[in-house]
Design a protein around this motif. Structure first.
Motif, short mmCIF file in Angstrom:
data_model
loop_
_atom_site.label_atom_id
_atom_site.label_comp_id
_atom_site.label_asym_id
_atom_site.label_seq_id
_atom_site.Cartn_x
_atom_site.Cartn_y
_atom_site.Cartn_z
N PRO A 165 29.09 11.52 -18.45
CA PRO A 165 28.07 10.96 -17.44
C PRO A 165 26.96 10.54 -17.97
O PRO A 165 26.59 11.02 -19.25
CB PRO A 165 27.97 12.08 -16.36
CG PRO A 165 27.88 13.23 -17.23
CD PRO A 165 29.04 13.13 -18.19
N ASP A 171 26.65 13.14 -11.42
CA ASP A 171 27.53 13.58 -12.56
C ASP A 171 26.98 14.46 -13.34
O ASP A 171 27.39 15.44 -13.69
CB ASP A 171 28.39 12.24 -12.80
CG ASP A 171 29.37 11.74 -11.95
OD1 ASP A 171 30.26 12.36 -11.46
OD2 ASP A 171 28.77 10.61 -11.39
N TRP A 330 32.77 16.91 -12.16
CA TRP A 330 31.96 15.77 -11.99
C TRP A 330 32.28 15.42 -10.44
O TRP A 330 32.85 16.24 -9.89
CB TRP A 330 33.01 14.56 -12.73
CG TRP A 330 32.78 14.59 -14.29
CD1 TRP A 330 31.94 15.42 -15.07
CD2 TRP A 330 33.53 13.82 -15.32
NE1 TRP A 330 32.08 15.21 -16.39
CE2 TRP A 330 33.10 14.23 -16.56
CE3 TRP A 330 34.43 12.95 -15.23
CZ2 TRP A 330 33.80 14.08 -17.64
CZ3 TRP A 330 35.23 12.74 -16.32
CH2 TRP A 330 34.45 12.92 -17.43
N VAL A 360 31.99 7.73 -14.92
CA VAL A 360 31.97 8.55 -15.94
C VAL A 360 33.11 8.17 -16.97
O VAL A 360 34.16 8.85 -16.69
CB VAL A 360 31.95 10.15 -15.48
CG1 VAL A 360 31.70 10.96 -16.70
CG2 VAL A 360 31.01 10.32 -14.40
#
Length: 671
Positions: A165, A171, A330, A360
Motif C-alpha cells: 500500500p 490499507d 488489506w 495496492v
C-alpha cells in the motif's frame, strides 16, 4: 418547372446574397466533413455507467475460507544443533479461529534444510507464507510442496510479494502482515514447508496460509454499475498537467472516457464476498485519487496451466482476494482489474470500475495509477493475444477518461514504498503504461509480459478517441494519416479541453487544407490541375479574406473555361451546371429560364441561383452522409442538415458535424 428553378427564383433577394459564401460543388465533398442526422450531432452526453458482466441468477457472494498453520523455525547454532529456545510456536492473537495447526520445522534434511512435518488439511486451492509486518524472511528462503490426488508436487520456492500500500492510506494502516506471492494449487489436501537454516531462525508468528475459494457458478449477462461505496477523495501523489482535479469532498463522479468501454465481469460476477471489505479495522470505504495519469501492468505469477476455465479463473480471483484481505490485512484485493487468458476483464478493487480508486499493486505508485494484472506467469511464455488485447482495452478506457496517452511519458512524484526502487519524494520519469518492475525490485510482469508492453501501449493508443478522432480528421480533411507530431500535439490539446469543432476549425485554416481544397476544386470543376501559381494565388486571397475558401469552386464555375465546356452557348452552360451541381440534365423549361437570365444578370448570378437551391443543398447533404458516415441519410436528418447548409454555410456544417458523437464513434471504429 423543377425544384431547382423554383428554389432559385425564391432566393434572388438578400437571402441569396447571404448564402453565396456557402457555395460548393457537391462532387468536391471528399474534402469536407460529412453531415448527419440532427440527433447524431448532439454534444456527447455526461458520463454513462460502466458496462459490466453481472451474474444472471446467482447473486449471493461465494464465501471463502482461510486456514493458518503457525510455524516455528528454530535457530541453528554454529555446531549445526537446533536451538532449544523457540521451539514451541505461539499463534498471534490476530489469528483467531483460523489456526489449523501449530508445527515446528525441526526435521533436518541431508541438505541442511529445516522441514515441518506433513500437515493433513481440508482441500485448499491457494497458499502463501506470511509474517509480522517489518520482519525479513529472505534468508529463510521458504519452500512448500503440496499433495494433490495422492501425488506430491516438487518443492516450490515462495518469493516475498512485490506489492504494497501507499503511505497514509487505509490499507497501510490496516496492513499487519508481510507476505509472499500466493501460489495456486487447486485440489491440494496436504502441505509441507521447509526453510534454510539460520542462526536467528524464523520470526514469531510465521504462518502458512491455506485458502479455499468456495464453490459456486453463475451465468453472466451484461448490465451496468457505477462503482460501490462513498468516496474519500485525496490528493494524488503525482505531478502532471493532465490529471483531472477532484472535488474537495463528496463522491467523485466517473469521468467520461475517450476510448470505447470493454465489458467487465463485476465483483458479483466472480463471486466476491463483500463482507471481507470490512474484515479489517478502518476499511470499507474506497479511497480515491484525483485522477489517473498512468497504468501499471502486473502478472499474478500463477502457473498458466493451473486454471483451465473461466470459472477456475474466478475461483483463483476469489482466493487472491481472501489472501490479500484475511492473510495480508488489506482492505480489498490489491488490483484494480484482472484479465484472464481468454480476455475476460474482472473488476478488482471495489468502487473503482469507473473511478480512480487507489489499489495496492505497486507500493509508492498506487496513487493516480490503475493496476491491471494478467492472470498467469509470463517469464518464459507470453500472454495470449486475447489477454494482451483485453489489457490494452481496459487501459485505454480508464486512461482515456483522464487524457493520459498510453504511448506517452509522465513525471511521477513517488510516495516511496517497502519494495520501491525509488525513495519517497523522488520524481520519476516513466512511460504512462509501465511494468511493475520499472518501479519495484521484482520480475513482474515476467520477461515475456514485459516484452508485450509496447504492443499493449500501441493498441491502447489506437483505442483512444483522441488518436482515432485525429486520424479520422486528418484523413477526411487532409487526405492523409496523422504524423506522430500531429498526434501528440492535438492529443494534448484535446486533453486540455479543446473541442472537436475547434480542432476542425484549426485544421481547415491550415495552408495544407486550403491548398488541397483548391487543387480538388480545379480537378472537379475544370478537370485539370491549377495553372502555375494558381494554388498560391487562391491561398493568398483566401487568407486575405477577399474570397471565402468555399467560394473558390463558384469562381471557377463562372470562368470562361467552364462556359467553353458548354459549347460556348448559354443553354449549354446551363446544362453543364445542372449536370455537375444537381447530377442530372436540365429540362427544357429550366434551360430556357436560366438561359434567358444570363444576358441580363450574368453567368455568376445564374450559377448562384442553381447552387443555393434546395435541391442542390439536399444532394450535397446526402453525399456527406455516405462519404463520411458510411450510411444513407435518414429523412429527418437529411432535412435538418439541408437547412443548415442553406442557412449557415459549409463552415457551420463542418464544425458541427465533426463535433458530433456519431462522428466520434465512427472514428473509433475506423482507427
Amino acid at each position: 418547372m423543377t425544384g431547382a428553378h423554383h428554389s432559385a427564383t425564391r432566393a434572388q433577394g438578400p437571402a441569396a446574397r447571404a448564402l453565396r459564401g456557402a457555395l460548393l460543388v457537391p462532387l468536391v465533398a471528399t474534402f469536407l466533413v460529412p453531415a448527419q442526422s440532427a440527433s447524431a450531432a448532439q454534444p456527447a452526453s455526461a458520463a454513462q455507467p460502466a458496462t459490466v458482466v453481472q451474474p444472471e441468477a446467482e447473486t449471493a457472494p461465494i464465501e471463502s475460507a482461510v486456514d493458518q498453520i503457525v510455524v516455528d523455525v528454530p535457530a541453528v547454532e554454529a555446531s549445526g544443533d537446533l536451538s532449544a529456545e523457540g521451539t514451541t510456536p505461539e499463534p498471534s492473537p490476530t489469528t483467531g479461529d483460523d489456526v489449523a495447526a501449530e508445527v515446528v520445522a525441526d526435521e533436518t534434511t541431508a541438505d541442511g534444510l529445516l522441514e515441518t512435518p506433513v500437515v493433513e488439511t481440508d482441500e485448499f486451492a491457494l497458499l502463501g507464507v506470511t509474517w509480522p509486518d517489518g520482519d525479513d524472511v529472505t534468508a529463510l528462503a521458504p519452500e512448500v510442496r503440496v499433495r494433490t490426488d495422492g501425488e506430491w508436487s516438487e518443492w516450490i520456492a515462495v518469493e516475498p510479494a512485490d506489492d504494497g500500500p501507499d503511505a497514509g492510506t487505509a490499507d497501510a494502516a490496516s496492513s499487519v502482515r508481510g507476505g509472499s506471492e500466493p501460489v495456486w494449487v487447486p485440489g491440494a489436501d496436504a502441505v509441507q514447508a521447509r526453510f534454510a537454516a539460520t542462526e536467528t531462525g524464523g520470526p514469531e508468528d510465521l504462518r502458512v496460509e491455506l485458502v479455499q475459494p468456495g464453490e459456486g457458478t453463475s451465468e453472466a449477462s451484461v448490465t451496468t454499475s457505477s462503482g460501490a461505496g462513498d468516496a474519500v477523495v485525496t490528493t494524488a501523489g503525482y505531478r502532471t498537467g493532465a490529471a483531472t482535479t477532484a472535488a474537495a469532498s463528496g463522491a467523485l463522479l466517473a469521468a467520461s472516457s475517450s476510448a470505447p468501454q470493454p465489458s467487465i465481469v463485476s465483483r458479483a460476477g466472480w463471486g466476491a464476498d463483500e463482507s471481507l471489505r470490512t474484515y479489517n479495522a478502518g476499511c470499507g470505504t474506497p479511497e480515491y485519487s484525483s485522477g489517473l495519469v498512468g497504468a501499471v501492468v502486473h502478472h499474478t505469477a500463477n502457473d498458466n496451466s493451473s486454471y483451465g476455465s473461466p470459472e477456475q479463473a474466478r475461483a483463483l480471483l476469489r482466493s487472491i482476494y481472501a489472501y490479500h484481505v484475511r492473510s495480508r490485512g488489506w482492505c480489498d484485493i490489491g488490483y484494480n482489474f484482472v484479465v484472464d487468458r481468454w480476455g475476460y476483464i474482472y473488476e478488482g478493487r471495489a468502487g473503482g470500475i469507473d473511478r480512480p480508486v487507489k489499489g495496492v499493486h505497486a507500493g509508492g505508485f498506487n496513487t493516480g495509477t490503475v493496476g491491471v494484472s494478467m492472470l498467469g506467469e509470463f517469464t518464459s511464455v507470453g500472454p495470449s493475444n486475447e489477454q494482451r488485447d483485453a489489457v490494452a482495452r481496459v487501459i485505454a478506457w480508464r486512461l482515456g477518461a483522464y487524457g493520459a496517452a498510453p504511448q506517452g511519458r509522465m513525471q511521477y512524484h513517488t510516495l516511496g514504498g517497502e519494495n520501491s526502487r525509488f525513495p519517497a519524494g523522488t520524481t520519476v520519469d516513466l512511460p504512462v503504461v509501465f511494468g511493475h518492475r520499472d518501479t519495484a525490485f521484482t520480475a513482474c510482469p515476467g520477461n515475456m509480459g514485459y516484452a508485450a508492453l509496447d504492443g499493449i501501449r500501441a493498441r491502447a493508443q489506437s483505442l483512444t478517441s483522441y488518436t482515432a478522432l485525429i486520424q479520422a480528421l486528418y484523413t477526411d480533411l487532409l487526405g492523409r494519416g496523422a504524423d506522430p507530431s500531429g498526434l501528440q500535439t492535438w492529443g494534448e490539446q484535446l486533453a486540455r479541453g479543446v473541442s472537436q469543432s475547434q480542432l476542425v476549425a484549426t485544421l481547415t485554416w491550415s495552408d495544407e487544407y486550403i491548398d488541397r481544397r483548391v487543387v480538388q476544386a480545379y480537378q472537379t470543376v475544370l478537370g485539370r490541375a491549377p495553372e502555375p501559381g494558381g494554388a498560391d494565388h487562391w491561398r493568398r486571397v483566401v487568407r486575405a479574406g477577399v474570397v471565402a475558401l468555399d467560394d473558390v469552386p463558384r469562381y471557377l464555375m463562372a470562368s470562361p473555361e467552364m462556359y467553353a465546356k458548354g459549347g460556348g452557348t448559354d443553354r449549354g452552360f446551363v446544362n453543364v451546371m445542372y449536370e455537375q451541381v444537381l447530377g442530372r440534365p436540365a429540362g427544357a423549361p429550366e434551360q430556357a429560364y436560366w438561359a434567358d437570365q444570363i444576358p441580363r444578370a450574368g453567368r455568376e448570378v445564374v450559377l448562384t441561383g442553381i447552387w443555393v437551391s434546395y435541391e442542390s443543398a439536399r444532394r450535397r447533404a446526402a453525399v456527406y452522409y455516405r462519404t463520411f458516415l458510411g450510411r444513407d441519410p435518414d429523412p429527418s436528418g437529411l432535412e435538418t442538415w439541408t437547412m443548415i447548409l442553406m442557412g449557415q454555410g459549409e463552415s457551420a456544417v463542418r464544425t458541427g458535424i465533426a463535433g458530433s458523437q456519431e462522428y466520434l464513434d465512427r472514428a473509433r471504429s475506423r482507427f
